[in-house]
Design an enzyme around this catalytic site. Sequence first.
Site, PDB file in Angstrom:
ATOM      1  N   ASP A  14     -22.329   7.636 -96.344  1.00 40.17           N
ATOM      2  CA  ASP A  14     -21.514   7.779 -95.123  1.00 40.17           C
ATOM      3  C   ASP A  14     -20.475   6.676 -94.988  1.00 40.17           C
ATOM      4  OD1 ASP A  14     -22.879  10.033 -94.342  1.00 40.17           O
ATOM      5  OD2 ASP A  14     -24.202   8.974 -92.939  1.00 40.17           O
ATOM      6  N   ARG A  93     -29.472  -3.655 -84.110  1.00 37.29           N
ATOM      7  CA  ARG A  93     -28.127  -3.191 -83.751  1.00 37.29           C
ATOM      8  C   ARG A  93     -27.321  -4.184 -82.929  1.00 37.29           C
ATOM      9  NH1 ARG A  93     -28.380  -0.611 -88.118  1.00 37.29           N
ATOM     10  NH2 ARG A  93     -29.118   1.534 -88.056  1.00 37.29           N
ATOM     11  N   ASP A 122     -28.007   4.839 -82.265  1.00 31.14           N
ATOM     12  CA  ASP A 122     -27.340   3.662 -82.802  1.00 31.14           C
ATOM     13  C   ASP A 122     -25.878   3.552 -82.390  1.00 31.14           C
ATOM     14  OD1 ASP A 122     -29.564   2.511 -83.968  1.00 31.14           O
ATOM     15  OD2 ASP A 122     -29.364   3.699 -85.793  1.00 31.14           O
ATOM     16  N   SER A 174     -33.514  10.142 -94.258  1.00 32.95           N
ATOM     17  CA  SER A 174     -32.638   9.065 -93.819  1.00 32.95           C
ATOM     18  C   SER A 174     -33.540   7.874 -93.510  1.00 32.95           C
ATOM     19  CB  SER A 174     -31.880   9.501 -92.568  1.00 32.95           C
ATOM     20  OG  SER A 174     -31.458   8.367 -91.863  1.00 32.95           O
TER      21      SER A 174
END
Length: 390
Positions: A14, A93, A122, A174
């Site tokens: 990505d 994060r 996220d 993932s």
Amino acid sequence: MAKKIVLAYSGGLDTSVAVRWLRDKGYSVICFLADVGQGQDFGLARKRAKAAGAVKFMVGDLKSEFVEDFIWPSLKVNAVYESKYLLATALSRPLIAKKLVEVAHKEGASYVAHGCTGKGNDQVRFEVSIGALDSGIKVIAPVREWDIPTREAEIRYAKLHKIPIDVTKKKVYSIDRNLWGISIESGKLEDPWFEPKEDTYQITREIKKSPNKPCYLKIYFKNGIPVKINGKTLSGIALIDKLNKIGGLYSVGRSDLIEDRLIGIKSREIYEAPGASILLEAHKALESLVLDRETLYFKEIVALRYSRLVYDGLWYTPLKKAIDKFVDYTQRNVIGTVNLKLFKGNISVVGRKSPKSLYKKELATYGKGDKFDQSLAKGFIELWGLPYKK
Ligand code: ARG
């Protein structure tokens, strides 16, 4: 002049595609790869970023800051989301967001980008954190905007632009990994009835294959923070790392959760957090010895609220700071050692001791040396039950 943008780069498909996509939109892309203990090949990531068209690539070693400023505060609270998630991804994060902002300032960039989709938590955590740190920075989320609908299309895009990606390994899940734990989702796991196969788990051994003898661990805490294992002082990073390895071997710290995302959907995630789970059990056990009942109960309420706050991306907020202050005050007596036994997927607390212990043997004992005046109980019960007498 091209507009500078700092991309939270992971080295995966990505964000590699995002580099090129952003470049084609006229940005000059600075890739920032956060090292939060995911254990990855940074050389390979650098190659990919450069091949995709990044003007700069940097790795930030955030491990120590992650432990001190994010993991330990959360451990002191005993933060767990929806009873099972120790918040590994969620905690990383706001730290990554902080670094993105710092790099943007240093590089004179007014744009920041991340590779999150429009369906997850996220994106919220990144953007709310960035906004709270510098509302002047504009955020671009390529994956949310671009017209590349599937993984296959992304692979085609990467091939077309000669971005070296690893497509030989079929991506089944993932996975997000850091020092505090691993989050695994998508693929077959999207069926809530589907039992994860053993190869889903990345760092914990199958119970059948874990040792047939238990392992004992003595963890020493000071002010709510673990500092020694079996008498040996370790840095935070080394300590968590060690517990991840031992815990993984004994198959502890797995969970399978249908969770409520902030954006309103339920999703299924598999978590592995052996080190975090061991520390959580140990910390709670020590607190039960040294904290009074009211503080303990109040802390449980606070932990619930705090875990939501972390999950919801509200790290840089007044409430989070205020809770940290309160919790720090409660931790001043959280000193002592917890003895734990790991065996076949279980973490058992088998002993605890502290110079600040509130446990009084002379009051608790049913044996010799009893100092508890049982005659007082009669009057106490009389008054306690008075409002309910018929
Ligand atoms: N559900 C977790 C969270 O929102 C983890 C998200 C990332 N998971 C993943 N497998 N990439 O914090």
